[in-house]
Enzyme design. Sequence first.
Site, PDB file in Angstrom:
ATOM      1  N   THR A 182       0.695  -1.139  -0.150  1.00 24.90           N
ATOM      2  CA  THR A 182      -0.010  -0.124   0.077  1.00 24.90           C
ATOM      3  C   THR A 182       0.943   1.185   0.061  1.00 24.90           C
ATOM      4  O   THR A 182       2.050   1.330   0.458  1.00 24.90           O
ATOM      5  CB  THR A 182      -0.921  -0.115   1.365  1.00 24.90           C
ATOM      6  OG1 THR A 182      -1.797  -1.126   1.279  1.00 24.90           O
ATOM      7  CG2 THR A 182      -1.598   1.407   1.638  1.00 24.90           C
ATOM      8  N   ARG A 210     -13.722  -8.033  -0.341  1.00 25.51           N
ATOM      9  CA  ARG A 210     -13.079  -7.641   0.751  1.00 25.51           C
ATOM     10  C   ARG A 210     -12.545  -6.126   1.019  1.00 25.51           C
ATOM     11  O   ARG A 210     -11.979  -5.597  -0.117  1.00 25.51           O
ATOM     12  CB  ARG A 210     -11.777  -8.527   0.942  1.00 25.51           C
ATOM     13  CG  ARG A 210     -10.940  -8.478   2.438  1.00 25.51           C
ATOM     14  CD  ARG A 210      -9.766  -7.474   1.927  1.00 25.51           C
ATOM     15  NE  ARG A 210      -8.958  -7.338   3.157  1.00 25.51           N
ATOM     16  CZ  ARG A 210      -7.820  -6.616   3.355  1.00 25.51           C
ATOM     17  NH1 ARG A 210      -7.809  -5.809   2.069  1.00 25.51           N
ATOM     18  NH2 ARG A 210      -7.032  -6.506   4.218  1.00 25.51           N
ATOM     19  N   VAL A 211     -12.894  -5.517   1.791  1.00 23.71           N
ATOM     20  CA  VAL A 211     -12.492  -3.871   2.032  1.00 23.71           C
ATOM     21  C   VAL A 211     -11.408  -4.031   3.461  1.00 23.71           C
ATOM     22  O   VAL A 211     -11.444  -4.450   4.339  1.00 23.71           O
ATOM     23  CB  VAL A 211     -13.550  -3.193   2.433  1.00 23.71           C
ATOM     24  CG1 VAL A 211     -13.125  -1.568   2.573  1.00 23.71           C
ATOM     25  CG2 VAL A 211     -14.447  -3.085   1.164  1.00 23.71           C
ATOM     26  N   THR A 233      -0.052   0.854   6.618  1.00 22.44           N
ATOM     27  CA  THR A 233       0.185  -0.194   5.672  1.00 22.44           C
ATOM     28  C   THR A 233       0.672  -1.419   6.548  1.00 22.44           C
ATOM     29  O   THR A 233       1.292  -1.579   7.424  1.00 22.44           O
ATOM     30  CB  THR A 233       1.163   0.361   4.610  1.00 22.44           C
ATOM     31  OG1 THR A 233       1.403  -0.901   3.912  1.00 22.44           O
ATOM     32  CG2 THR A 233       2.578   0.342   5.573  1.00 22.44           C
ATOM     33  N   GLY A 234      -0.171  -2.383   5.904  1.00 26.99           N
ATOM     34  CA  GLY A 234       0.174  -3.859   6.585  1.00 26.99           C
ATOM     35  C   GLY A 234      -1.287  -4.677   6.413  1.00 26.99           C
ATOM     36  O   GLY A 234      -2.165  -4.652   5.645  1.00 26.99           O
ATOM     37  N   GLY A 236      -4.614  -5.143   6.926  1.00 28.12           N
ATOM     38  CA  GLY A 236      -5.585  -4.367   7.275  1.00 28.12           C
ATOM     39  C   GLY A 236      -6.683  -4.872   8.214  1.00 28.12           C
ATOM     40  O   GLY A 236      -7.060  -4.013   9.089  1.00 28.12           O
TER      41      GLY A 236
HETATM   42  N1  ASP Z   1      -3.576  -2.377   4.510  1.00 25.13           N
HETATM   43  C1  ASP Z   1      -3.751  -2.704   3.335  1.00 25.13           C
HETATM   44  C2  ASP Z   1      -4.931  -3.775   3.323  1.00 25.13           C
HETATM   45  O1  ASP Z   1      -4.873  -4.364   3.973  1.00 25.13           O
HETATM   46  C3  ASP Z   1      -2.629  -3.616   2.415  1.00 25.13           C
HETATM   47  C4  ASP Z   1      -1.321  -3.191   2.404  1.00 25.13           C
HETATM   48  O2  ASP Z   1      -0.914  -2.180   3.342  1.00 25.13           O
HETATM   49  O3  ASP Z   1      -0.608  -3.149   1.743  1.00 25.13           O
HETATM   50  O4  ASP Z   1      -5.849  -3.622   2.325  1.00 25.13           O
END
Ligand code: ASP
Length: 313
Positions: A182, A210-211, A233-234, A236
């Site tokens: 992200t 999925r959100v 980011t990570g 979610g």
């Molecule tokens: N946080 C984002 C999600 O879960 C994924 C990401 O950070 O790359 O959709």
Amino acid sequence: MSAANNYSIMVHGGAGALDNVKDDKTAFRYLESIRQVLEHGRNVITLGGSALQAVEACASLLEDDPVFNAGCGSVLNEDGKVEMDAAIMDGRDLSAGAVAAVDNIANPVQLARLVMSKSEHVMLISEGAMRFAEHCGMSRVPEDYFYTPDRIEQLHQARLQHKIMLDHDDTEEDTEDQKYGTIGAIALDPAGNLAAATSTGGIVNKRMGRVGDSPIVGAGVYADNETCAVSATGFGEDFMRSVISKTISDFIWMKEMNARQATDAGIDYLVRKVNGRGGVIVIDKAGNCASGFSTKKMIHGWIEKGGESVCRF
Ligand code: ASP
């Protein structure tokens, strides 16, 4: 801060093991992209743009770079399709705009901004968001804009692993090989306004519909002039359950912490409560920049109080 250096900008390009960054050339490719985006954000602000304009501009550039998991580089879901989420927030009045599960849009962060400024809502999803994009005159990009050979191969690998995971145990943890790529941008402008933006293709092989946290105010994004701006980011689901961005803002508000202290407290909370995997970037109202992550790495960079740009994993 003097008048000349009373702004700060931070961006990230995802957290994870980043095992794909094995050589100097690849590392340089990522870091150079982050540096250029930061310098673009600096130009926006020094030419009189607001924090909100800076984060929208920086996030748009990151969406246009296929190495990141947002915009044209978005990962593919279980059906081999792109479904993107994005949000933007203005710390002046907590106004926010978000879109979820959108496709065929080059810059979902710009659609999120339109939701904020031209609709009476905070979030629009899927077909409704696309109808709104059309209403605003936003052009659609063809599907092949998104399908890079890397993303197709990545989905193929994820599908193979998914079968193995199901054969074992569906609570099996994701491995650190996964890159949560992200993108996010946060800024403080000379007028003391904070803003934040986050945009993503989500997680590889995610279920249709999925959100994640990225478009959720308080989870993947938050900005309040009285506290800080945050982009996460990570994984979610971990961030949604811990409401990580608002939690960090609350640490600043209620415990009078600065960005560094609140980021450390936030990552500690994320790990302690939900064993969360990922990271955050944070700028507090004084312009202090901080980052923290529980994964091995996070691609990120910052310009603190008008200083030199710094980029790292
Ligand atoms: N946080 C984002 C999600 O879960 C994924 C990401 O950070 O790359 O959709």
